[in-house]
Design a protein around this motif. Structure first.
Motif, short mmCIF file in Angstrom:
data_model
loop_
_atom_site.label_atom_id
_atom_site.label_comp_id
_atom_site.label_asym_id
_atom_site.label_seq_id
_atom_site.Cartn_x
_atom_site.Cartn_y
_atom_site.Cartn_z
N GLU A 149 0.84 -1.20 0.00
CA GLU A 149 0.00 0.00 0.00
C GLU A 149 0.88 1.26 0.00
OE1 GLU A 149 -3.36 -0.36 -0.12
OE2 GLU A 149 -3.54 1.82 -0.31
N SER A 152 2.34 3.77 3.12
CA SER A 152 2.43 3.03 4.38
C SER A 152 3.88 3.00 4.86
CB SER A 152 1.91 1.61 4.21
OG SER A 152 2.71 0.90 3.28
N LYS A 178 -9.78 -1.02 13.58
CA LYS A 178 -8.97 0.16 13.88
C LYS A 178 -8.24 -0.05 15.19
CE LYS A 178 -11.90 3.79 11.91
NZ LYS A 178 -12.84 4.85 12.28
N VAL A 181 -4.58 -1.00 9.84
CA VAL A 181 -4.98 -0.90 8.43
C VAL A 181 -4.16 -1.91 7.62
CG1 VAL A 181 -5.74 1.51 8.47
CG2 VAL A 181 -3.32 1.00 8.05
N THR A 183 -1.79 -3.04 4.81
CA THR A 183 -0.74 -2.37 4.03
C THR A 183 -0.10 -3.28 2.99
OG1 THR A 183 0.88 -2.90 5.75
CG2 THR A 183 -0.21 -0.74 5.88
N LEU A 194 -0.07 -5.53 8.05
CA LEU A 194 -0.91 -4.57 8.77
C LEU A 194 -0.01 -3.57 9.48
CD1 LEU A 194 -3.25 -7.06 10.68
CD2 LEU A 194 -3.95 -5.64 8.75
N THR A 197 -2.35 2.96 12.69
CA THR A 197 -2.28 4.38 12.34
C THR A 197 -2.17 5.24 13.60
OG1 THR A 197 -4.70 4.47 12.37
CG2 THR A 197 -3.64 4.10 10.23
#
Ligand code: MN
Length: 234
Positions: A149, A152, A178, A181, A183, A194, A197
């Motif tokens: 991603e 990231s 959450k 996210v 990635t 993952l 964030t």
């Protein structure tokens, strides 16, 4: 001072504490001080006050009761004592914003510790043609692609938008909550990476970068360097 990295371990059939040396080698190579955390450890808060980072390693399947499912026929061997300890370690580390790096089973434990779920067996739980995720090749060799991603943290470490990884799993991350996210994904859509964030450094991967490090895979080396570097900061 070198940061102290707590590494979760397993118990083998003989009752011996067991950790593949590649994990500690990768931490040493990246400049950390590895400390093996034995399964059964109960002083979670005390340990988390003393270590600078947590490495959740690979191993058995995650107990589905932990994410609200009954065990399906295809579920593999589980390690309930290890689940209990690793879930507590992950939750404590996350609450302190201590750096956490999850590998394979560790990627799944991180997911479940934040309220997510796991596919117990991808070949019966996920629709559509899937890739070979339990590779026949030696674990030191990559066999499938992961699409990274853009933007990231993984993208900062990756050699390009697509990286090659090894694959030694039959379970996979399903529901992601959450602050995690996705990635990285395999070409069949399976979640392979993952990150959080909301934390300074919380990352996890479904593959085994500690094994790829043996072949000087750049992305793998950078993942461990990034993790150990994050553990040096207060
Ligand atoms: Mn895979």
């Amino acid at each position: 001072m070198k940061p102290i990295i707590g590494i979760t371990s397993d118990i083998d059939e003989n009752g011996d504490t067991f950790l593949l040396a590649d994990y500690s080698r990768a931490i040493l190579r990246a400049g950390g001080l590895p400390v093996v955390l034995p399964t059964g450890l109960e002083d979670i808060e005390e340990i988390c006050n003393r270590i600078d980072g947590l490495l959740l390693t690979g191993g058995e399947d995650v107990n589905p009761l932990l994410f609200g499912e009954e065990p399906k026929r295809e579920l593999g061997k589980i390690a309930p004592e290890r689940d209990t300890m690793e879930m507590a370690l992950a939750k404590s580390a996350l609450a302190k914003d201590m750096p956490v790096f999850g590998i394979c089973r560790g990627h799944q434990i991180l997911t479940v510790s934040l309220g997510g779920t796991i596919y117990q067996h991808i070949y019966s739980d996920v629709e559509g043609p899937l890739l070979q995720h339990k590779q026949q090749a030696d674990r030191n060799y990559p066999t499938h692609t992961v699409e990274v991603e853009e933007g990231s943290r993984l993208a900062e470490y990756a050699e390009g938008k697509e990286i090659l990884v090894n694959s030694l799993h039959h379970q996979a991350v399903h529901d992601v909550r959450k602050p995690l996210v996705v990635t990285g994904r395999a070409k069949d859509g399976i979640v392979e990476a993952l990150e959080s964030t909301e934390h300074t450094f919380v990352m996890s991967v479904q593959w085994h970068p500690e094994a790829l490090s043996n072949r000087a895979d750049k992305t793998s080396l950078r993942l461990f360097e990034g993790f150990v570097e994050a553990c040096m900061q207060d």
